[in-house]
Design a protein around this motif. Structure first.
Motif, PDB file in Angstrom:
ATOM      1  N   SER A  27       0.868  -1.322  -0.048  1.00 41.96           N
ATOM      2  CA  SER A  27      -0.063   0.131   0.075  1.00 41.96           C
ATOM      3  C   SER A  27       0.927   1.241  -0.149  1.00 41.96           C
ATOM      4  CB  SER A  27      -0.960   0.103   1.366  1.00 41.96           C
ATOM      5  OG  SER A  27      -0.131   0.012   2.469  1.00 41.96           O
ATOM      6  N   LYS A  28       2.109   1.251   0.347  1.00 40.17           N
ATOM      7  CA  LYS A  28       2.879   2.307   0.535  1.00 40.17           C
ATOM      8  C   LYS A  28       3.553   2.724  -1.124  1.00 40.17           C
ATOM      9  CE  LYS A  28       7.064   4.272   2.842  1.00 40.17           C
ATOM     10  NZ  LYS A  28       8.119   3.788   3.818  1.00 40.17           N
ATOM     11  N   PRO A  29       3.063   3.772  -1.415  1.00 41.93           N
ATOM     12  CA  PRO A  29       3.704   4.113  -2.736  1.00 41.93           C
ATOM     13  C   PRO A  29       4.932   4.340  -3.090  1.00 41.93           C
ATOM     14  CG  PRO A  29       2.505   6.053  -1.897  1.00 41.93           C
ATOM     15  CD  PRO A  29       2.476   4.946  -0.734  1.00 41.93           C
ATOM     16  N   ALA A  30       5.478   4.201  -4.223  1.00 45.03           N
ATOM     17  CA  ALA A  30       7.042   4.371  -4.503  1.00 45.03           C
ATOM     18  C   ALA A  30       7.313   5.884  -4.196  1.00 45.03           C
ATOM     19  CB  ALA A  30       7.288   3.839  -5.701  1.00 45.03           C
ATOM     20  N   PRO A  31       8.546   6.005  -4.153  1.00 43.66           N
ATOM     21  CA  PRO A  31       8.828   7.528  -3.880  1.00 43.66           C
ATOM     22  C   PRO A  31       8.951   8.138  -5.296  1.00 43.66           C
ATOM     23  CG  PRO A  31      10.819   6.090  -3.337  1.00 43.66           C
ATOM     24  CD  PRO A  31       9.571   5.271  -3.356  1.00 43.66           C
ATOM     25  N   ILE A  32       8.875   9.445  -5.514  1.00 45.56           N
ATOM     26  CA  ILE A  32       8.833  10.115  -6.758  1.00 45.56           C
ATOM     27  C   ILE A  32      10.371  10.212  -7.063  1.00 45.56           C
ATOM     28  CG2 ILE A  32       8.474  12.234  -7.793  1.00 45.56           C
ATOM     29  CD1 ILE A  32       5.938  10.720  -7.287  1.00 45.56           C
ATOM     30  N   ALA A  33      10.603   9.701  -8.327  1.00 45.17           N
ATOM     31  CA  ALA A  33      11.954   9.990  -8.754  1.00 45.17           C
ATOM     32  C   ALA A  33      12.288  11.351  -9.587  1.00 45.17           C
ATOM     33  CB  ALA A  33      12.280   8.926  -9.829  1.00 45.17           C
ATOM     34  N   VAL A  34      13.424  12.014  -9.418  1.00 49.20           N
ATOM     35  CA  VAL A  34      13.483  13.283  -9.830  1.00 49.20           C
ATOM     36  C   VAL A  34      14.927  13.190 -10.710  1.00 49.20           C
ATOM     37  CG1 VAL A  34      13.575  15.922  -9.574  1.00 49.20           C
ATOM     38  CG2 VAL A  34      12.425  14.383  -8.086  1.00 49.20           C
ATOM     39  N   CYS A  35      14.889  13.692 -11.791  1.00 43.87           N
ATOM     40  CA  CYS A  35      16.120  13.785 -12.603  1.00 43.87           C
ATOM     41  C   CYS A  35      16.855  15.392 -12.573  1.00 43.87           C
ATOM     42  CB  CYS A  35      15.919  13.535 -14.145  1.00 43.87           C
ATOM     43  SG  CYS A  35      17.397  13.518 -15.091  1.00 43.87           S
ATOM     44  N   LEU A  36      17.845  15.381 -11.874  1.00 40.41           N
ATOM     45  CA  LEU A  36      18.350  16.822 -11.709  1.00 40.41           C
ATOM     46  C   LEU A  36      19.818  17.072 -12.365  1.00 40.41           C
ATOM     47  CD1 LEU A  36      17.325  17.583  -7.947  1.00 40.41           C
ATOM     48  CD2 LEU A  36      15.958  18.344 -10.074  1.00 40.41           C
ATOM     49  N   THR A  37      19.995  16.274 -13.448  1.00 43.00           N
ATOM     50  CA  THR A  37      21.367  16.264 -13.929  1.00 43.00           C
ATOM     51  C   THR A  37      21.668  17.480 -14.606  1.00 43.00           C
ATOM     52  OG1 THR A  37      20.768  13.836 -14.607  1.00 43.00           O
ATOM     53  CG2 THR A  37      22.767  15.161 -15.837  1.00 43.00           C
ATOM     54  N   ASN A  38      20.700  18.272 -15.315  1.00 44.27           N
ATOM     55  CA  ASN A  38      20.945  19.377 -15.867  1.00 44.27           C
ATOM     56  C   ASN A  38      20.591  20.901 -15.011  1.00 44.27           C
ATOM     57  OD1 ASN A  38      21.932  18.255 -18.287  1.00 44.27           O
ATOM     58  ND2 ASN A  38      19.853  18.135 -19.162  1.00 44.27           N
ATOM     59  N   CYS A  39      20.658  20.514 -13.762  1.00 43.55           N
ATOM     60  CA  CYS A  39      19.972  21.518 -12.755  1.00 43.55           C
ATOM     61  C   CYS A  39      21.443  21.845 -12.053  1.00 43.55           C
ATOM     62  CB  CYS A  39      18.828  21.092 -11.862  1.00 43.55           C
ATOM     63  SG  CYS A  39      18.586  22.169 -10.791  1.00 43.55           S
ATOM     64  N   LYS A  40      21.936  23.149 -11.766  1.00 40.24           N
ATOM     65  CA  LYS A  40      22.873  23.404 -10.945  1.00 40.24           C
ATOM     66  C   LYS A  40      22.510  23.919  -9.757  1.00 40.24           C
ATOM     67  CE  LYS A  40      23.252  28.142 -12.770  1.00 40.24           C
ATOM     68  NZ  LYS A  40      23.989  29.172 -13.668  1.00 40.24           N
ATOM     69  N   TYR A  41      21.383  24.324  -9.212  1.00 46.40           N
ATOM     70  CA  TYR A  41      20.889  24.668  -8.047  1.00 46.40           C
ATOM     71  C   TYR A  41      20.826  23.827  -6.898  1.00 46.40           C
ATOM     72  CZ  TYR A  41      20.283  28.872 -10.958  1.00 46.40           C
ATOM     73  OH  TYR A  41      20.354  30.062 -11.975  1.00 46.40           O
ATOM     74  N   GLU A  42      21.536  23.992  -5.827  1.00 44.11           N
ATOM     75  CA  GLU A  42      21.130  23.028  -4.658  1.00 44.11           C
ATOM     76  C   GLU A  42      19.817  23.097  -4.025  1.00 44.11           C
ATOM     77  OE1 GLU A  42      23.298  20.513  -3.608  1.00 44.11           O
ATOM     78  OE2 GLU A  42      24.331  20.831  -5.486  1.00 44.11           O
ATOM     79  N   LEU A  43      19.305  24.238  -4.199  1.00 45.07           N
ATOM     80  CA  LEU A  43      18.110  24.364  -3.649  1.00 45.07           C
ATOM     81  C   LEU A  43      17.135  23.420  -3.810  1.00 45.07           C
ATOM     82  CD1 LEU A  43      16.127  25.901  -1.892  1.00 45.07           C
ATOM     83  CD2 LEU A  43      15.630  27.477  -3.604  1.00 45.07           C
ATOM     84  N   LEU A  44      17.168  22.979  -5.226  1.00 46.15           N
ATOM     85  CA  LEU A  44      16.243  22.083  -5.777  1.00 46.15           C
ATOM     86  C   LEU A  44      16.494  20.474  -5.071  1.00 46.15           C
ATOM     87  CD1 LEU A  44      14.131  22.088  -7.976  1.00 46.15           C
ATOM     88  CD2 LEU A  44      15.771  24.033  -7.921  1.00 46.15           C
TER      89      LEU A  44
END
Length: 796
Positions: A27-44
């Motif tokens: 029942s526990k959903p899988a975590p969201i996967a994020v691709c930040l390869t082309n993002c330089k900001y650490e805030l993301l």
């Protein structure tokens, strides 16, 4: 003592415990996967970890969010799955490049002048350099009072920006950013020049601008949100009107953070909660200061939101066109792309907002605690509003798998049915075989079936989500104000029309037309060469070939082949005489063409002559009918006749053109109570009128042939008056006579006409026999001895 549980009960409890743990894991959903390869900001990455999401590399294809600092290609969007989202729209550069922004706003300003006055007057250099230089005094003269600011089209962080008050300043600035006065770029993009806002709104003597964040979550239907906070960025030198001594003082005239942070007067914000302090404020801090000092912040903010919406409306047709071209509504809900825009706005001394530029990848750097607080909330609220929900992702994936399994099962079912039908056919079973009944095939679902219903349902679901998950964002489009929304919709219609006529579609159409022209030109060049070889004449080359091809293409475009065929021999196109052009163009021989043209001209002349003869005959018949009308109207007896009895056929009642049968009916009625002479007099007058009417066949000929029957009856009655005599003797009752049909009247004279016809035929035959006899004999005149002549008849 307490009894120990049995081994079977312990085993059952363990199984139940394992089943419960599996259920929990399932029942526990899988975590969201994020691709930040082309993002330089650490805030993301900070926000990603805060949400419990995982970061994946660019090689992975199972991500749900792709965040990049650069614009995305249409091919990248094309590969998006149903549960994947990307943080850019293709086509947003139409307002995020200074040159394209100026072009779009100028186009909209031409349609709606009063609604797009929020952008300074702009020129694109070097394309409009001559027009722009006309804004200054002549080259070499003293600087004027007008000030302009020059910016590279794709520049950022204040790089390459210069102020100018004369032509010398402009030319020098262009030279520094590698654009020469001839308008040829030496390695950089175009430059835009704008009127400089020389009277800005100041706080403590310092100039500032606002970075306002807008979120576009859908292009069609358009949905725009504005973040209720932002940044106010101050210059680090007190403002003075631009002049000769301070044009190069960037820290006085430019509000860019990247320019001012290196100045010694820059004040670092150490406390995010300290509003109204330092060289960078929050919008909420600016609001507090303006309200405390008696300035109308609410009115200024409404103007800012209004110009943001109008700017995005100007580019909506491009966004929607690009989106639907790769993600059609049949397979996509319209929410796979979103974009956070950084809109730079400046207030003048009257608190009127002016649009400076739009950034498609605003900086998410967090050099100060204020940056971290504002931009962190901005990204978190944007992701929440965009709705990257693990439960939703799992539900969509389950629906996708179910649909895939349904298609697979349907395919297997169709295969099984085909096998069953094959077995039945081999066994001799027919359609009504009770042992095997094939299932009825399901009608295939059309591609566009239910698309609009699904779109409406998706939009309604999104609206419900937005109401509860908008955070610090406020809905700007559609506007809650009905008056504003009506205006925005009107602007959107104008933007769509402009896009069709001048936008991307029009540019593609122009490219296609150009390609078509090039292909036609190449084909014509090859045709000219082949025709030159065929006719044994010189093959043109170079400029001569260009002139010949242009002449042939022009002649064909103006009037097709006829232009060359009918042109006089002294005429020429492109310094090439017509006979030569005819050979180059593969035209037939000139003499043969002349004969064909003369033949066509003769045919046309014959057609015109036949039409003229027909018109003349028609006119003569109309004149005869008019004369008959006049004669009938002058005769009082005939005038009484036409009004007394209703005429037959297709002539209206009361007309001055009597139908012969109606007059005959009147004549017979008069013969009953009067005498035969009166009846004959009426019949003769009717015959005269009818004779004129008879030659105008379109006027009286009806569906029963009234004209021919009336003529036959009148002429026959005028010759023997048998019916009139019988009526006069009382052998025919008047009422019965009036009720007779025309066919019954004609019956009484059939014998008469038959006899007349037979007599006529006999006479004609006798005359023909006499002529034949005369042709077969001749008379000879023989002189006698006594001087007399003897006539001898002999056969030929």
């Amino acid at each position: 003592s307490r009894s120990r549980p049995s081994s079977s009960s312990r085993a059952s409890r363990r199984r139940a415990s394992r089943a419960s743990s599996r259920a929990k894991r399932k029942s526990k959903p899988a975590p969201i996967a994020v691709c930040l390869t082309n993002c330089k900001y650490e805030l993301l990455r900070v926000v990603q970890k805060k949400l419990g999401w995982i970061e994946v590399g660019s090689d992975a294809e199972d991500w749900q969010l792709y965040w990049t600092d650069t614009s995305v290609s249409i091919e990248r969007v094309m590969r998006l799955k149903a549960t994947q989202k990307i943080n850019h729209f293709t086509g947003m550069l139409e307002i995020c490049r200074k040159k394209q922004l100026a072009k779009n706003l100028a186009r909209m300003s031409a349609l709606f002048p009063s609604e797009f006055k929020f952008a300074p007057k702009t020129w694109t250099l070097p394309l409009e350099l001559e027009s722009f230089l006309d804004q200054f005094p002549r080259k070499g003269s003293k600087p004027g009072k007008r000030t302009f600011i020059l910016k590279p089209d794709a520049g950022c962080q204040g790089k390459g920006i210069a102020l100018a008050q004369s032509q010398d300043h402009v030319l020098k600035a262009l030279e520094n950013i590698n654009v020469d006065v001839e308008g040829e770029s030496k390695g950089s993009n175009a430059v835009v020049a704008q009127r400089y806002l020389s009277k800005p709104f100041l706080i403590d003597g310092y100039k500032f601008d606002l970075r306002v964040y807008a979120l576009v979550i859908c292009a069609d239907p358009l949905r725009v949100f504005v973040f209720n906070d932002g940044l106010a960025r101050f210059c680090t030198e007190k403002y003075e009107p631009p002049g000769k001594g301070n044009l190069k003082d960037t820290c006085m005239h430019l509000t860019n953070y990247a320019v001012n942070k290196h100045n010694e007067n820059f004040v670092f914000n150490g406390d995010a909660g300290a509003n109204g302090a330092g060289s960078k404020w929050s919008v909420q801090g600016l609001k507090d200061w303006m309200e405390d000092n008696g300035h109308d912040f609410v009115g200024a903010w409404e103007g800012i939101v209004d110009l943001i919406v109008k700017t995005i409306v100007s580019v909506q047709p491009v966004l929607a066109h690009n989106y639907h071209s790769v993600l059609p509504p049949e397979t996509n809900d319209g929410y796979s792309c979103f974009e956070i825009l950084g809109v730079d706005v400046m207030l003048d001394e009257n608190l009127r907002p002016w649009l400076i530029e739009v950034n498609h990848s605003p900086s998410f750097g967090v050099d100060t605690p204020l940056d971290l607080a504002i931009k962190g909330d901005l990204i978190s609220d944007a992701i929440e509003l965009v709705r990257i929900d693990p439960k939703l992702v799992r539900r969509v994936e389950a629906e996708r798998k179910l649909a895939s399994q349904s298609r697979l099962m349907a395919h297997k079912k169709r295969g099984a049915e085909s096998v069953t039908r094959g077995d039945r056919d081999r066994k001799g079973g027919g359609e009504g075989d009770a042992t095997t009944v094939a299932a009825k095939p399901t009608a295939p679902r059309k591609l566009g079936e239910g698309v609009e219903e699904r779109r409406v349902a998706a939009i309604e679901e999104r609206i419900k989500w937005e109401k509860n998950h908008s955070g610090s964002f406020e809905l700007a489009y559609p506007s809650p104000c009905e008056r504003k929304q009506a205006l925005y919709e009107k602007l959107l219609v104008g933007a769509k029309e402009s896009f069709e006529n001048h936008g991307q579609v029009a540019r593609v159409r122009d490219v296609m037309e150009k390609a078509k022209y090039i292909a036609l030109r190449r084909a014509t060049e090859e045709e000219v060469r082949q025709n030159a070889i065929k006719n044994g004449i010189k093959i043109p080359a170079g400029m001569e070939l260009k002139k010949v091809v242009e002449a042939v293409m022009k002649a064909r475009a103006d009037g097709g082949s006829e232009t060359l065929l009918t042109a006089p021999k002294t005429w020429s196109l492109g310094d090439c005489p017509v006979p030569m052009l005819q050979m180059y163009a593969g035209m037939p021989d000139a003499k043969k063409s002349e004969k064909e043209r003369a033949s066509r001209a003769r045919k046309e002349a014959r057609k015109k002559h036949a039409a003229a003869v027909a018109a003349s005959k028609k006119k003569a018949a109309e004149e005869a009918a008019a004369a008959a009308d006049d004669a009938a109207s002058d005769d009082p007896l005939l005038a009484t006749t036409t009004t007394t009895f209703a005429p037959y056929g297709d002539v209206a009642e009361g007309s001055t053109r009597p139908v012969a049968l109606g007059m005959l009916q009147d004549a017979l009625a008069r013969a009953v109570g009067v005498d035969l002479a009166a009846a004959r007099d009426v019949v003769r007058r009717a015959a005269r009128v009818e004779a004129a009417l008879f030659h105008q066949s379109p006027g009286l000929t009806g569906h029963m042939g009234y004209n021919a029957k009336a003529r036959a009856l009148l002429v026959g009655l005028n010759s023997n008056a048998s019916i009139a005599e019988r009526a006069a003797r009382g052998e025919i009752e008047p009422d019965a006579l009036l009720q007779m049909k025309p066919d019954a009247w004609v019956e009484n004279i059939d014998d008469h006409w038959r006899k007349k016809t037979e007599e006529k035929l006999k006479a004609e035959k006798a005359a023909e026999a006499e002529r034949e006899a005369a042709v077969g004999r001749c008379q000879l005149y023989i002189p006698g001895k006594d001087g007399t002549e003897k006539i001898v008849e002999v056969r030929r």
